[in-house]
Design a protein around this motif. Structure first.
Motif, PDB file in Angstrom:
ATOM      1  N   GLY A  59     -18.085  -0.348   0.133  1.00  0.00           N
ATOM      2  CA  GLY A  59     -16.860   0.369   0.465  1.00  0.00           C
ATOM      3  C   GLY A  59     -16.349   1.214  -0.687  1.00  0.00           C
ATOM      4  N   SER A  60     -16.455   0.690  -1.901  1.00  0.00           N
ATOM      5  CA  SER A  60     -15.999   1.453  -3.066  1.00  0.00           C
ATOM      6  C   SER A  60     -16.864   2.690  -3.291  1.00  0.00           C
ATOM      7  CB  SER A  60     -16.042   0.579  -4.329  1.00  0.00           C
ATOM      8  OG  SER A  60     -15.219  -0.549  -4.155  1.00  0.00           O
ATOM      9  N   CYS A 115     -10.864  13.909   1.389  1.00  0.00           N
ATOM     10  CA  CYS A 115     -10.461  12.867   2.338  1.00  0.00           C
ATOM     11  C   CYS A 115      -9.390  11.990   1.690  1.00  0.00           C
ATOM     12  CB  CYS A 115     -11.661  12.010   2.742  1.00  0.00           C
ATOM     13  SG  CYS A 115     -12.877  12.910   3.720  1.00  0.00           S
ATOM     14  N   ILE A 116      -8.491  11.507   2.527  1.00  0.00           N
ATOM     15  CA  ILE A 116      -7.434  10.635   2.030  1.00  0.00           C
ATOM     16  C   ILE A 116      -7.830   9.201   2.377  1.00  0.00           C
ATOM     17  CG2 ILE A 116      -4.976  10.087   2.219  1.00  0.00           C
ATOM     18  CD1 ILE A 116      -5.126  13.238   3.424  1.00  0.00           C
ATOM     19  N   ILE A 117      -8.070   8.405   1.338  1.00  0.00           N
ATOM     20  CA  ILE A 117      -8.680   7.088   1.527  1.00  0.00           C
ATOM     21  C   ILE A 117      -7.624   5.993   1.544  1.00  0.00           C
ATOM     22  CG2 ILE A 117     -10.385   5.465   0.607  1.00  0.00           C
ATOM     23  CD1 ILE A 117     -11.651   8.143   1.214  1.00  0.00           C
ATOM     24  N   SER A 118      -7.742   5.085   2.507  1.00  0.00           N
ATOM     25  CA  SER A 118      -6.991   3.834   2.428  1.00  0.00           C
ATOM     26  C   SER A 118      -7.932   2.719   2.877  1.00  0.00           C
ATOM     27  CB  SER A 118      -5.717   3.895   3.275  1.00  0.00           C
ATOM     28  OG  SER A 118      -6.015   4.333   4.576  1.00  0.00           O
ATOM     29  N   TYR A 119      -7.495   1.478   2.805  1.00  0.00           N
ATOM     30  CA  TYR A 119      -8.436   0.396   3.105  1.00  0.00           C
ATOM     31  C   TYR A 119      -7.738  -0.862   3.601  1.00  0.00           C
ATOM     32  CZ  TYR A 119      -7.144  -2.001  -1.246  1.00  0.00           C
ATOM     33  OH  TYR A 119      -6.446  -2.642  -2.227  1.00  0.00           O
ATOM     34  N   HIS A 120      -8.550  -1.686   4.265  1.00  0.00           N
ATOM     35  CA  HIS A 120      -8.131  -3.029   4.640  1.00  0.00           C
ATOM     36  C   HIS A 120      -9.176  -4.008   4.118  1.00  0.00           C
ATOM     37  CE1 HIS A 120      -7.127  -6.584   6.934  1.00  0.00           C
ATOM     38  NE2 HIS A 120      -8.305  -6.551   7.521  1.00  0.00           N
ATOM     39  N   SER A 121      -8.720  -5.099   3.532  1.00  0.00           N
ATOM     40  CA  SER A 121      -9.653  -6.154   3.138  1.00  0.00           C
ATOM     41  C   SER A 121      -8.861  -7.456   3.095  1.00  0.00           C
ATOM     42  CB  SER A 121     -10.288  -5.839   1.786  1.00  0.00           C
ATOM     43  OG  SER A 121      -9.287  -5.746   0.801  1.00  0.00           O
ATOM     44  N   ARG A 122      -9.555  -8.555   2.822  1.00  0.00           N
ATOM     45  CA  ARG A 122      -8.865  -9.846   2.815  1.00  0.00           C
ATOM     46  C   ARG A 122      -7.639  -9.814   1.922  1.00  0.00           C
ATOM     47  NH1 ARG A 122     -14.235 -13.106   1.538  1.00  0.00           N
ATOM     48  NH2 ARG A 122     -14.486 -11.057   0.591  1.00  0.00           N
ATOM     49  N   GLN A 178      -5.478  -7.430  -1.348  1.00  0.00           N
ATOM     50  CA  GLN A 178      -5.322  -6.145  -2.022  1.00  0.00           C
ATOM     51  C   GLN A 178      -6.104  -6.150  -3.333  1.00  0.00           C
ATOM     52  OE1 GLN A 178      -1.264  -4.892  -2.213  1.00  0.00           O
ATOM     53  NE2 GLN A 178      -1.771  -2.884  -3.039  1.00  0.00           N
ATOM     54  N   LYS A 179      -6.784  -5.041  -3.634  1.00  0.00           N
ATOM     55  CA  LYS A 179      -7.565  -4.953  -4.870  1.00  0.00           C
ATOM     56  C   LYS A 179      -6.669  -4.446  -5.983  1.00  0.00           C
ATOM     57  CE  LYS A 179     -11.360  -5.633  -2.419  1.00  0.00           C
ATOM     58  NZ  LYS A 179     -12.217  -6.802  -2.548  1.00  0.00           N
ATOM     59  N   PRO A 180      -6.661  -5.144  -7.117  1.00  0.00           N
ATOM     60  CA  PRO A 180      -5.773  -4.718  -8.199  1.00  0.00           C
ATOM     61  C   PRO A 180      -6.251  -3.428  -8.887  1.00  0.00           C
ATOM     62  CG  PRO A 180      -7.124  -6.579  -8.902  1.00  0.00           C
ATOM     63  CD  PRO A 180      -7.449  -6.340  -7.459  1.00  0.00           C
ATOM     64  N   ASP A 181      -7.539  -3.121  -8.772  1.00  0.00           N
ATOM     65  CA  ASP A 181      -8.093  -2.028  -9.587  1.00  0.00           C
ATOM     66  C   ASP A 181      -8.266  -0.713  -8.817  1.00  0.00           C
ATOM     67  OD1 ASP A 181      -9.921  -3.184  -7.971  1.00  0.00           O
ATOM     68  OD2 ASP A 181     -11.547  -3.250  -9.440  1.00  0.00           O
ATOM     69  N   THR A 182      -7.464  -0.510  -7.791  1.00  0.00           N
ATOM     70  CA  THR A 182      -7.550   0.757  -7.074  1.00  0.00           C
ATOM     71  C   THR A 182      -6.162   1.229  -6.666  1.00  0.00           C
ATOM     72  OG1 THR A 182      -8.309   1.869  -5.066  1.00  0.00           O
ATOM     73  CG2 THR A 182      -7.985  -0.495  -4.923  1.00  0.00           C
ATOM     74  N   THR A 183      -6.017   2.544  -6.552  1.00  0.00           N
ATOM     75  CA  THR A 183      -4.734   3.104  -6.120  1.00  0.00           C
ATOM     76  C   THR A 183      -4.765   3.486  -4.644  1.00  0.00           C
ATOM     77  OG1 THR A 183      -5.476   5.284  -6.836  1.00  0.00           O
ATOM     78  CG2 THR A 183      -4.172   4.013  -8.418  1.00  0.00           C
ATOM     79  N   PHE A 184      -5.898   3.254  -3.960  1.00  0.00           N
ATOM     80  CA  PHE A 184      -5.945   3.549  -2.527  1.00  0.00           C
ATOM     81  C   PHE A 184      -4.919   2.677  -1.806  1.00  0.00           C
ATOM     82  CE2 PHE A 184     -10.650   4.219  -3.546  1.00  0.00           C
ATOM     83  CZ  PHE A 184     -10.486   5.587  -3.730  1.00  0.00           C
ATOM     84  N   ARG A 185      -4.344   3.237  -0.755  1.00  0.00           N
ATOM     85  CA  ARG A 185      -3.328   2.486  -0.018  1.00  0.00           C
ATOM     86  C   ARG A 185      -3.968   1.296   0.711  1.00  0.00           C
ATOM     87  NH1 ARG A 185       1.226   4.691   4.249  1.00  0.00           N
ATOM     88  NH2 ARG A 185       2.003   2.609   4.730  1.00  0.00           N
TER      89      ARG A 185
END
Lengths: 322, 322
Positions: free
Chosen positions: A163-164, A175-182, A184-191
């Protein structure tokens, strides 16, 4: 009987065409090959299989409690896939069998395919190719009008290694990136979206890159697809079971969603017949990771895991068994 | 006769399906529409055409000295293409007719298509799609093995707006970018090759993004393709005439190069018959720029050029006439 100084016995199961580890394994271990039938342990092999301490499982053969019971000496299962949904991990744990997967060996190639499928669906590349080959361009002289990639809002489901890589590749497309995962990832600024329903509601493309577990099975259901909407596109390079395939077929046929790029299916290699005639989808035979370079990578990782195990070194890409 | 306060007469020529400027033009000018035949000035239109001060040419209709002679009042030709190889610019200059093109309106979409074609050829996406749809996956159960995108050495021919967008998009794939153009660009660190032959020799993929001129016609000839080599891939989103198409067909059939992704051809919409059956190529009907969003962009640019011209303002995207 094998002596303790002999190289360990390793069972190898693989599809007919995937011989990329044969030589390396044969040089280093006592290899017992199954035939490439669906049953990996034919009766003729049983006595040798009983000695196998390692099992290299190339492809997606299910490893069940029953299969494990035929491998009493087994200590390590080496997979060449990233996903482990075909393995009964609980049974492995009970028996003290460790499992390794492909680690990151495939990540780049799978991400490349995800982006390729995304552009192919939006810009209708295989449809355009059919259009030219059929002679329709000469006859009708018309355009193939696609949907813009630049500026699309893309929601990634599962922001792990694959995914990364997908996110990084899509950023310069605007593209405007956002994500869903179990979590929140601390090392990304994606929403981050804590639930997939709102991710689908606020994005135009969903890219499925997560692993298949009890929690993610059918994570894309009818409701998610309705939320994604009639111009929405789903790209799946994870596992077929992430989508309720029956509902997806209906949604594609009825125009509830706009299109899909699918490398994986619930009952591979069987693809729902209704999909075959649709022009708004791109189909791929679970080959997101299939490049010569990738097979070399994964062969190295798999071999390194085996080597490490039998020399009491840390494993390269162990799978968590709980 | 028209009065000087009347809106200017503007001739409009377009393919049947591309009506995206009709409304805007009709609201602001006295529009004279040609039929969508190959002859833009049927006899019935001649008297009106003689009054046309503007000519909006959507598509690739050639503007020749002969056509210009039927348009004695013409002052500006507004193109919706980036390329101007279909326009006799010398004749325009002699007659004092200014020309505008699409400027950067298409650049992102064309770059998206270039990257899409590149991934599609290397990872064999349309071939995979055909493989699944034909039922061969179930029958043979085999893989479609592609070539890695990550890490490929990509040579871009023409590092203008489109070429720069292509480069920026390919960087996070881990592709190694270099380029050839008329002159070295001061604002990039990509490696520059003053000649295309050495660019081909040291790269695995060529992406053609330059305009077609007397100097670039058949810039990709047999020698360049031999230099690119048997695994080499050509992506063409420029103009068909950039490649010696007859030689390219031979090179693809004979395996002198490995594959191609072609959005443009020398005699569009005619595609060389030998290409139709080849599995290592992806064909596209000159639709690299064809998205709804792009047509809006280019419509705005074209209209803004017309508006600017008739109000004595600077043009948005003038074409150099020498």
């Amino acid at each position: 009987m094998s002596k303790s100084s002999d190289p360990p016995v390793v069972l190898l199961h693989r599809p007919a065409s995937l011989n990329f580890m044969d030589e390396l394994l044969t040089r280093n271990f006592q290899i017992v090959k199954t035939h490439t039938s669906s049953d990996p342990i034919p009766n003729s092999l049983s006595s040798q299989a009983a000695l196998a301490r390692g099992f290299v499982n190339i492809g997606l053969l299910p490893v069940t409690e029953e299969l494990l019971s035929k491998l009493p000496s087994l200590q390590i299962i080496v997979l060449t896939s990233v996903g482990v949904d075909h393995i009964d991990l609980a049974a492995c744990k009970r028996r003290g069998v460790v499992v390794t997967n492909a680690g990151d060996a495939f990540s780049e190639d799978v991400a490349d395919t995800a982006v390729g499928l995304l552009i192919s669906v939006l810009r209708r590349i295989p449809a355009a190719d059919r259009y030219v080959r059929s002679g329709n361009w000469v006859d009708s002289g018309d355009f193939i009008l696609g949907s813009k990639v630049s500026g699309k809002r893309v929601g990634i489901v599962g922001l792990g290694s694959i995914g990364s890589h997908v996110a990084r590749r899509l950023e310069p497309f605007g593209c405007i990136i956002s994500y869903h995962s179990r979590s929140q990832k601390p090392d990304t600024t994606f929403r981050y979206y804590p639930d997939i329903l709102s991710l689908a509601a606020e994005n135009e493309v969903l890219v499925l890159c997560c692993s298949l577990t009890d929690k993610t099975r059918h994570i894309v259901n009818r409701e998610v697809m309705e939320s994604l909407g009639k111009d929405g596109v789903i790209i799946n390079v994870g596992r077929g079971g992430l989508i309720d395939e029956k509902e997806m077929v209906k949604c594609l046929v009825q125009g509830v969603i706009g299109g899909a790029g699918l490398d994986v299916f619930e009952k591979e290699p069987v693809v729902p017949e209704e999909l075959i005639g649709l022009d708004n989808i791109v189909l791929s035979p679970h080959s997101a990771m299939a490049t010569a370079g990738s097979l070399n990578n994964v062969g190295e990782v798999a071999f390194a895991n085996l080597k490490a195990f039998f020399s009491n070194q840390p494993l390269i890409s162990p799978v968590q068994l709980d």
